[in-house]
Design an enzyme around this catalytic site. Structure first.
Site, PDB file in Angstrom:
ATOM      1  N   LEU A   1       0.917  -1.254  -0.099  1.00  0.00           N
ATOM      2  CA  LEU A   1      -0.014  -0.201  -0.171  1.00  0.00           C
ATOM      3  C   LEU A   1       0.905   1.195   0.030  1.00  0.00           C
ATOM      4  O   LEU A   1       1.944   1.331   0.738  1.00  0.00           O
ATOM      5  CB  LEU A   1      -0.903  -0.039   1.263  1.00  0.00           C
ATOM      6  CG  LEU A   1      -2.068  -0.973   1.449  1.00  0.00           C
ATOM      7  CD1 LEU A   1      -2.808  -0.798   2.552  1.00  0.00           C
ATOM      8  CD2 LEU A   1      -3.064  -0.982   0.099  1.00  0.00           C
TER       9      LEU A   1
ATOM     10  N   LYS B   1       0.586   7.340   0.980  1.00  0.00           N
ATOM     11  CA  LYS B   1       0.284   8.759   0.414  1.00  0.00           C
ATOM     12  C   LYS B   1      -0.747   8.753  -0.687  1.00  0.00           C
ATOM     13  O   LYS B   1      -1.259   9.847  -0.933  1.00  0.00           O
ATOM     14  CB  LYS B   1       1.563   9.348   0.087  1.00  0.00           C
ATOM     15  CG  LYS B   1       2.513   9.680   1.254  1.00  0.00           C
ATOM     16  CD  LYS B   1       3.991  10.300   0.541  1.00  0.00           C
ATOM     17  CE  LYS B   1       4.786  10.437   1.677  1.00  0.00           C
ATOM     18  NZ  LYS B   1       6.390  10.718   1.423  1.00  0.00           N
TER      19      LYS B   1
ATOM     20  N   ARG C   1       0.448  13.129   9.711  1.00  0.00           N
ATOM     21  CA  ARG C   1       0.452  13.674   8.713  1.00  0.00           C
ATOM     22  C   ARG C   1      -0.327  12.790   7.526  1.00  0.00           C
ATOM     23  O   ARG C   1      -0.743  13.418   6.830  1.00  0.00           O
ATOM     24  CB  ARG C   1       1.788  14.010   8.334  1.00  0.00           C
ATOM     25  CG  ARG C   1       2.512  15.138   8.950  1.00  0.00           C
ATOM     26  CD  ARG C   1       3.512  15.709   8.303  1.00  0.00           C
ATOM     27  NE  ARG C   1       4.968  14.933   8.356  1.00  0.00           N
ATOM     28  CZ  ARG C   1       5.877  14.724   9.205  1.00  0.00           C
ATOM     29  NH1 ARG C   1       5.667  15.318  10.277  1.00  0.00           N
ATOM     30  NH2 ARG C   1       6.623  13.678   8.922  1.00  0.00           N
TER      31      ARG C   1
ATOM     32  N   ASP D   1      16.758  -2.530  20.568  1.00  0.00           N
ATOM     33  CA  ASP D   1      15.794  -2.905  19.359  1.00  0.00           C
ATOM     34  C   ASP D   1      14.899  -3.864  20.112  1.00  0.00           C
ATOM     35  O   ASP D   1      13.592  -4.049  19.889  1.00  0.00           O
ATOM     36  CB  ASP D   1      16.467  -3.178  18.078  1.00  0.00           C
ATOM     37  CG  ASP D   1      17.083  -2.091  17.539  1.00  0.00           C
ATOM     38  OD1 ASP D   1      16.827  -1.226  17.752  1.00  0.00           O
ATOM     39  OD2 ASP D   1      17.976  -2.612  16.581  1.00  0.00           O
TER      40      ASP D   1
END
Lengths: 348, 348
Positions: free
Chosen positions: B62, B65, B94, B160
């Protein structure tokens, strides 16, 4: 999160108590069972360590070899959700609290055993420390300096703590499974060595993917490490990727390295890590930590101060995140993830 | 365990995928969303690493944006239990997938963000690698040789992987809480630096409990380390406790050390670690690994072989525990805890 879940904790020292401390922090009721002759040995080892590992738990004293105390433990288990123990394999069976015995008392119980090498196999009865488990799991073979011998140099007890976290994950999955599918009790066998091995998985893949490099080929890193500043602080630099390497060289005045074939790929910067790191050492020693941090603040680079333990509660970021509670020599580290309910963040 | 739980995974590289790999291994359905231009960058870094971190997941492409692909993601989220993302803080907002946006689509969703330094605070926007997080968390300051500089010498990506495990624990707790108390969605903010800091808690307590020792005082260990045998293998020895120290000295012919005041307590053996370890080095170099293992088999000591990555699948114990699947250069490490349902172990 875990309010109403009752955990009976027979563990001592580090891995078990660290796991049940997480459960307690998440809201579970943890009943820590300690032996009569002085309790958890960690009480007598280092002042403050017992408190860090066992805050928010209720402590009760039971002699697990005493018939009456055994009966008390049985009553406790009938009414609990989780039992966790860390004796050497076989001890619980001998005390009459093997998984089959306990399943008869409470067929719904989640029963978790934490041991060095697990409940079966040739190493089952061996004693061990973190170092030994890291050794068996292969972690030690790539620890220490890239050109040096295997070394226990990671600072923290990786195998012990990996086992704590995997035990917690297993217990939570089993509890979730029980609520969702009405499944019965589960027995969980956590091994410190295998928990460390699980954390090795990415390195194992990398090792074979890179055609079985030597330790030096595998672990050398160019523009990567802790470097001493003029005022005797360390700064950590980890400019591995092309873009960070370029920005770094431009920022500190190492532009000539960008024109040199010796350094124009990640692999080459690993091979020639010593040349790069020696140059960075010289450059970093010429300014203070504050000066360097100010310079690096203007660019986007994976660089940070190196905190000593004494610096932690003064770190502006950790402070603003409430990542440390208490003060002075009584600081504590709360559960590290921040969880916010939808009611709370939707209100704002 | 987690069958029927649907996880949408927007993460790349190591910490996020390692977490969702655990969820997948425990039975959850993980849908890994990858970007159109080559997908997860780890695909192009090291052969085999992508497969290790993402086995058992479904991958969909996908473009976050793109309006149509955003709509597809929205549909996916309406029907999911967990969303996990690892972008730099602010990116999801955003893209129109901030926690408030997503809560409107699915008020029950557990939404977990994994980032280097967390979603707020002065370091929020800094890039970083494992080394930098360990530096901020204080782990680096006690890593490397006891008399040396801070060094990334632990072999594995501690920060991590700590974040992967804490993210998994947080997600499981939130899921459990939801089922038990009919609570709504939860937003989880996991920071790599704070996850590493959480694993420092026992060392922090020890540091203050021992009155702020220097690194050398803190990290030196007598009769502790990896030692080279006559046939050039390493053996790990961790004889810290009094009883193990005594047995060890008697077994290898170091009885004179037991009579010496320099070594008659744990603290003194830390102070004089170099003398002890140099002596052990000489002794261990005189026999082969097999000879030493045979000798130590007769006594109860925390001693083990040091496996290289190549040795792991040959280790008799790891083999008997099924701690490794696959063979040759395609080995994988399954979830390290063994879970057995009561139906299964009560039947036997």
């Amino acid at each position: 999160m875990l309010e109403g879940i009752k955990v009976v904790d027979l563990t001592n020292l580090l891995p078990g108590p660290f796991a049940t401390n997480i459960l307690a922090e998440l809201g579970a009721e943890v009943i820590k069972v300690e032996r009569p002759d002085g309790g958890d040995p960690v009480r007598h080892m280092i002042p403050g360590l017992y408190e860090t590992l066992n805050r928010q738990k209720t402590s009760v004293v039971l002699d697990l070899k005493d018939k009456i105390d055994q009966e008390t433990l049985r009553e406790l288990l009938k009414d609990s959700d989780v039992l966790i123990e860390g004796f050497r394999p076989g001890v619980m069976e001998r005390l009459g609290f093997g998984k089959e015995d306990v399943a008869k008392l409470n067929p719904e119980l989640i029963y978790c055993s934490i041991s060095g090498y697990g409940q079966n196999g040739p190493y089952r009865d061996l004693p061990g420390h973190d170092l030994n488990y890291l050794a068996v799991a292969g972690v030690l073979s790539i620890s220490g300096q890239p050109n040096g011998a295997p070394e226990a140099a990671g600072g923290i007890q990786i195998a012990d703590l990996a086992a704590s976290l995997y035990a917690t994950i297993s217990i939570l999955s089993a509890l979730l499974n029980k609520v969702r599918s009405k499944a019965g009790g589960v027995y969980i066998d956590v091994s410190l060595a295998e928990s460390a091995l699980a954390l090795m998985a990415p390195r194992i893949a990398e090792f074979y993917g890179r055609n079985e490099p030597t330790k030096s080929e595998f672990m050398s890193r160019g523009a990567y490490g802790a470097f001493l500043t003029k005022d005797m602080h360390y700064i950590s630099i980890a400019c591995v990727e092309e873009k960070f390497w370029e920005t770094f060289c431009e920022t500190v005045g190492m532009k000539e390295f960008l024109l040199d074939n010796l350094f124009n790929s990640w692999t080459k910067r690993m091979e020639n890590a010593e040349i790069i790191n020696r140059k960075i050492e010289t450059i970093i020693s010429q300014k203070t930590l504050a000066e360097w941090l100010a310079i690096f603040k203007e660019v986007d680079l994976p660089i940070s101060r190196v905190n000593g333990i004494n610096d932690l509660s003064k770190d502006p970021h950790l402070k603003s995140r409430n990542a440390i509670t208490g003060d002075g020599n009584r600081i504590q580290i709360p559960f590290p993830a921040k969880m916010t309910g939808i009611e709370e963040f939707s209100r704002n």
